[in-house]
Every structure is written in C-alpha cells, then in structure tokens.
Design a protein around this motif. Structure first.
Motif, PDB file in Angstrom:
ATOM      1  N   LYS A 360      30.530  41.336  41.285  1.00  0.00           N
ATOM      2  CA  LYS A 360      30.036  41.867  42.566  1.00  0.00           C
ATOM      3  C   LYS A 360      31.018  42.859  43.168  1.00  0.00           C
ATOM      4  O   LYS A 360      30.645  43.910  43.684  1.00  0.00           O
ATOM      5  CB  LYS A 360      29.880  40.702  43.565  1.00  0.00           C
ATOM      6  CG  LYS A 360      28.491  40.135  43.635  1.00  0.00           C
ATOM      7  CD  LYS A 360      28.453  39.303  44.904  1.00  0.00           C
ATOM      8  CE  LYS A 360      27.225  38.462  45.009  1.00  0.00           C
ATOM      9  NZ  LYS A 360      27.407  37.371  45.963  1.00  0.00           N
ATOM     10  N   ALA A 361      32.324  42.493  43.062  1.00  0.00           N
ATOM     11  CA  ALA A 361      33.360  43.360  43.647  1.00  0.00           C
ATOM     12  C   ALA A 361      33.391  44.721  42.957  1.00  0.00           C
ATOM     13  O   ALA A 361      33.492  45.765  43.612  1.00  0.00           O
ATOM     14  CB  ALA A 361      34.724  42.690  43.551  1.00  0.00           C
ATOM     15  N   LEU A 362      33.252  44.703  41.625  1.00  0.00           N
ATOM     16  CA  LEU A 362      33.282  45.979  40.886  1.00  0.00           C
ATOM     17  C   LEU A 362      32.066  46.831  41.247  1.00  0.00           C
ATOM     18  O   LEU A 362      32.164  48.049  41.407  1.00  0.00           O
ATOM     19  CB  LEU A 362      33.295  45.722  39.367  1.00  0.00           C
ATOM     20  CG  LEU A 362      34.633  45.258  38.797  1.00  0.00           C
ATOM     21  CD1 LEU A 362      34.498  44.859  37.339  1.00  0.00           C
ATOM     22  CD2 LEU A 362      35.682  46.368  38.944  1.00  0.00           C
ATOM     23  N   LYS A 363      30.932  46.152  41.414  1.00  0.00           N
ATOM     24  CA  LYS A 363      29.703  46.863  41.766  1.00  0.00           C
ATOM     25  C   LYS A 363      29.877  47.556  43.134  1.00  0.00           C
ATOM     26  O   LYS A 363      29.522  48.720  43.320  1.00  0.00           O
ATOM     27  CB  LYS A 363      28.559  45.846  41.844  1.00  0.00           C
ATOM     28  CG  LYS A 363      27.245  46.403  41.386  1.00  0.00           C
ATOM     29  CD  LYS A 363      26.281  45.270  41.178  1.00  0.00           C
ATOM     30  CE  LYS A 363      24.871  45.830  41.257  1.00  0.00           C
ATOM     31  NZ  LYS A 363      23.885  44.794  41.223  1.00  0.00           N
ATOM     32  N   ARG A 364      30.491  46.772  44.041  1.00  0.00           N
ATOM     33  CA  ARG A 364      30.709  47.311  45.398  1.00  0.00           C
ATOM     34  C   ARG A 364      31.661  48.512  45.354  1.00  0.00           C
ATOM     35  O   ARG A 364      31.404  49.548  45.973  1.00  0.00           O
ATOM     36  CB  ARG A 364      31.300  46.193  46.262  1.00  0.00           C
ATOM     37  CG  ARG A 364      31.322  46.494  47.723  1.00  0.00           C
ATOM     38  CD  ARG A 364      31.751  45.249  48.492  1.00  0.00           C
ATOM     39  NE  ARG A 364      32.599  45.602  49.608  1.00  0.00           N
ATOM     40  CZ  ARG A 364      33.414  44.757  50.218  1.00  0.00           C
ATOM     41  NH1 ARG A 364      33.509  43.502  49.815  1.00  0.00           N
ATOM     42  NH2 ARG A 364      34.144  45.165  51.240  1.00  0.00           N
ATOM     43  N   ALA A 365      32.754  48.373  44.577  1.00  0.00           N
ATOM     44  CA  ALA A 365      33.736  49.470  44.480  1.00  0.00           C
ATOM     45  C   ALA A 365      33.094  50.703  43.855  1.00  0.00           C
ATOM     46  O   ALA A 365      33.340  51.831  44.281  1.00  0.00           O
ATOM     47  CB  ALA A 365      34.930  49.024  43.644  1.00  0.00           C
ATOM     48  N   ASN A 366      32.237  50.473  42.885  1.00  0.00           N
ATOM     49  CA  ASN A 366      31.564  51.576  42.205  1.00  0.00           C
ATOM     50  C   ASN A 366      30.608  52.299  43.149  1.00  0.00           C
ATOM     51  O   ASN A 366      30.559  53.535  43.196  1.00  0.00           O
ATOM     52  CB  ASN A 366      30.809  51.010  40.988  1.00  0.00           C
ATOM     53  CG  ASN A 366      30.454  52.107  40.019  1.00  0.00           C
ATOM     54  OD1 ASN A 366      31.198  53.073  39.883  1.00  0.00           O
ATOM     55  ND2 ASN A 366      29.306  51.982  39.385  1.00  0.00           N
TER      56      ASN A 366
END
Ligand code: HAM
Length: 414
Positions: A360-366
């Motif tokens: 989820k965190a990577l998706k948000r950062a992306n």
C-alpha cells in the motif's frame, strides 16, 4: 455532508496551490525590488471610513461588498477589500513619503469582498500590489504597466494590457454628463439591471457584463471624444513607451474600472482572448493622497488577483523527492534517527509514519510521483541496511546505513 464547512466563498488551499502562491510571491517581490519597489505589510483591517473615503461611497465595493464589524468599544472597522487605501494611510502615517518626495511600495496578502462566489471570484482572495508614489510623468505610468506585464511574462502567462484614459476631472465630468444623457435616451438598448446606475454611477455601466448592455453600449459616446489636447498627447506618448518596451497592449475605450479614485490612465491585464476576468488592474490616482490628509502627491499603481494568476500556472504537481517507509514500531524508532540526519544534511525526505503495509505504501508513493522510496523493515533492520528504490526505472539496491551511501544511492553525491 461534513459537520463543519468553510465559509462560502473562501478556499482551502492545497499544497500545490500554496506552492504556486509562494512562487508568485517571491517572483513578484524580487521583480518589484529590481525595479525599485520596497515590500511592506499592512493590517488586514482598517477603519471603515478609510475605504468609504477612498475606494468610494458609490463604488460597488463600498456599497455592497465590505465585511464590516464593530470591536468591543463600538469602533467601526472593515476587512480590507483592496490595498491602495491602507497603503496610502500607512505611507502618510509613517512619513514614508516625506523624505524623498514619494516612493514605491509593493504588498501581498489576503483581501475580502462579499461577492457572489464563482470561479476566480472569492470572498477571501489574495492580491499582490505595487504603488508608485510621487511622479505624474507619463514614464511612471509606463513603468507601472511594464511591471505588471513583466511579472505575467516571467510567469509565462499570456495576456494583453487593456488601456484607457479617464482624462482630467473636467473632461470626465463632461463625458459623464453626455453618457448619462445618452443612457437616458437609450435605456431600451441596455440591460434593465444596469439602468439603476444611470443616475448614481453611469461609468459602471460601461464595464457591465450583461450581454444586452455590452452590445448596446457600443453606440454610446466614448471618453476619448472628450479628451483635451494634453490628454491625447499624454496617451499617445504612453502607447509609444509601451510599444518600445514590447508590452502587448490594446486600447479599450470602455475601460473605466470600478473604484472612485482613478484619474487619467487606467489599465487591466486580461487573458489573451480578453474573455476571462482580469488578472489585475490599476491606474493613476492623483487626488487620493491629499484626500486622505497627505500632501498633494500624484501616484499610480495596480493589483493582481493571485488566485487567478495561480490557476493559470501550468506547473506539475509538486513531487516529493524521497519517501521513507519504516515498517513497524521498532523500525520507526530507528528510522527517525536516520531521517533527521538526512534532513540535517539537506536531503528532502517525507516519512510515512503510519504505513505498515509495504504494498500500500509503495502504491501511495507511486501515485504522488516520488522519485525515490527508502524501505526500512525487519529484514533491513537486522542487516543494518536500507532498501533504496528508484521509482522511475524500478532499480533497487540495499545500502549500508550511513550518509555517504544514502547520498550516493539518491544521486546526490556529485
Ligand atoms: P481591483 O480591480 O478591484 O483593483 O482588483 C485587482 C485584481 O484583484 C482584479 O483584477 C482581480 O484579479 C483580483 N480580484 C478582485 N476581486 C476579487 C475576488 N473577489 N476574487 C478573486 N480575485 C479578485 C484594486 O483592488 C486596486 N486597489 C488596484 C490598484 C492599485 N489601483 C491602483 N493601485
């Protein structure tokens, strides 16, 4: 519907908009300093009668749009609807003018008008303004207009400067009389809602947005037919100066502006097609300083709507440089030490303190376009490493926890 909502006509500015405001403010302060203007800040409320006296008792701003209030001692105040009266009050009160027979000032801040909210028209909005006090020479008109156009050019905003002259007082009075006569005889050609202004403020009808009036008014007498020889010569000189300085202007014989203090030159900057509301406007106000109790001193200036300029800027969303994702409580604690070290080494990094799900965190950062992501989970903690991911090409590497490895992994070591 949320329980609490912002007052009608106000805005909550998101980070992209405040970024644009910052860019506009700093560019404006720098450019105006460059041209010799000093930046000042003045109160956002003043005694009500200051605006009545200057902006004008018959102006729409004073009659309909002021936020007025009484303080605990029943003194009458108003939130400032515009900046010129307060600036002149401050210049007189602080003796900012006496030492060198005038000076030049810039300002930036929130202003308040009770208007019907719509796109580009708010009840709390921001203005930047520049007032040049002390000269009646036409070169100072050209300078003020140049500054407005220069700022918009630097911001890459296509615009045209609409230009007119209200002439000297007698010319204006003769024109108003003739316009009033024409309007009385031709009521049928203008919108009903505008007719109430025939007696009170006929000049206002000239910049009505009602389509019937816009069409009908074209046949009305024009102010330049009432200009004296001096006014015509001055106007011609001004257009020559603007041409030579490459300012894109257009004579608009119906431009009168809505504030009572204008004398002679008036101008407005609008979008290239001229259709949208003005980015900014101003004009000469040679009588205002003496009317507010100062020495008889000529002046000219303008103000721009910062909200309108910001919405014309084509910047990308601001993207964070690096997002740091610590996974779990123990990692968070250690991460703070690493992150604060990065901050103190001038590395811009935004920690996600509340994400324990890596996907989820990577998706948000992306989704917000971060350039790099640093992951610090159980595994990295055991190995005393960080996982640095380049979000553009997907490459990732594990690096030891020290500043030089971090700088190098983030491409900051050159
Ligand atoms: P103004 O034309 O009333 O002039 O306002 C200047 C600019 O402020 C407008 O062109 C517009 O971009 C922006 N503005 C005005 N009202 C609103 C609103 N409700 N919402 C958003 N933007 C708005 C003056 O204020 C004069 N003090 C200018 C001046 C300075 N003249 C001589 N010196």
């Amino acid at each position: 519907m949320p329980k609490y909502q912002k007052p009608k006509g106000t805005r909550d500015l998101d980070e992209n908009t405040t970024f644009k405001f910052e860019v506009i403010r700093s560019l404006f302060v720098a450019i105006s300093r460059f041209l010799g203007y000093g930046h000042v800040e003045i109160p956002i409320f003043e005694k009500t009668n200051l605006f009545e006296r200057s902006t004008g008792e018959s102006s729409e701003i004073v009659t309909k749009q002021m936020y007025k209030f009484q303080d605990k001692k029943n003194r009458e105040f108003a939130l400032r609807p515009e900046g010129t009266p307060g600036l002149i009050r401050a210049a007189i009160e602080n003796n900012w003018l006496n030492s060198h027979n005038g000076d030049k000032f810039s300002y930036f801040g929130p202003f308040f008008r009770y208007e019907r909210p719509q796109k580009g028209r708010y009840r709390q909005f921001f203005q930047l303004g520049a007032e040049s006090i002390g000269s009646n020479n036409v070169e100072s008109d050209a300078e003020s207009i140049y500054l407005l156009s220069f700022l918009l050019k630097e911001l890459k905003i296509k615009h045209v400067i609409k230009l007119n002259s209200l002439g000297e007082k007698e010319e204006r009075l003769r024109y108003i009389e003739s316009l009033q006569q024409w309007l009385t005889n031709n009521k049928i050609k203008i919108a009903k809602e505008d007719c109430i202004n025939i007696e009170k403020n006929p000049l206002r009808i000239l910049d009505s947005k009602k389509s019937a009036t816009v069409k009908g008014i074209k046949q009305a007498p024009k102010i330049h037919e009432f200009w004296s020889r001096e006014t015509s010569d001055r106007f011609k000189k001004l257009t020559g100066l603007l041409q030579a300085a490459n300012v894109n202007y257009q004579v608009d014989e119906f431009l009168v502006r809505g504030l009572d203090y204008y004398t002679s030159t008036v101008f407005e900057a609008s979008g290239h097609d001229g259709a949208q509301d003005a980015y900014g406007g101003g004009g000469r106000y040679n009588d205002l300083i003496s009317e507010l109790g100062g020495k008889n001193t000529p002046a000219i200036g303008f103000a721009c709507g910062v909200d309108r300029i910001a919405s014309a800027l084509k910047f990308d969303q601001i993207k964070p440089f690096c997002i740091f994702i610590p996974l779990g409580e123990k990692c968070r604690e250690k991460a703070f030490g690493i992150i604060s070290k990065m901050w103190s080494n001038s590395v811009s990094v935004k920690p996600y303190w509340n994400e324990s799900n890596l996907g989820k965190a990577l998706k948000r950062a992306n989704s917000i376009g971060s350039k790099y992501v640093i992951v610090f989970g159980e595994k990295e903690m055991q190995n005393n490493t960080l996982l640095v991911k380049n979000m553009k090409n997907g490459n990732q590497k594990e690096i030891p926890i020290n500043m030089s490895s971090i700088m190098s992994a983030l491409g900051l070591d050159e």
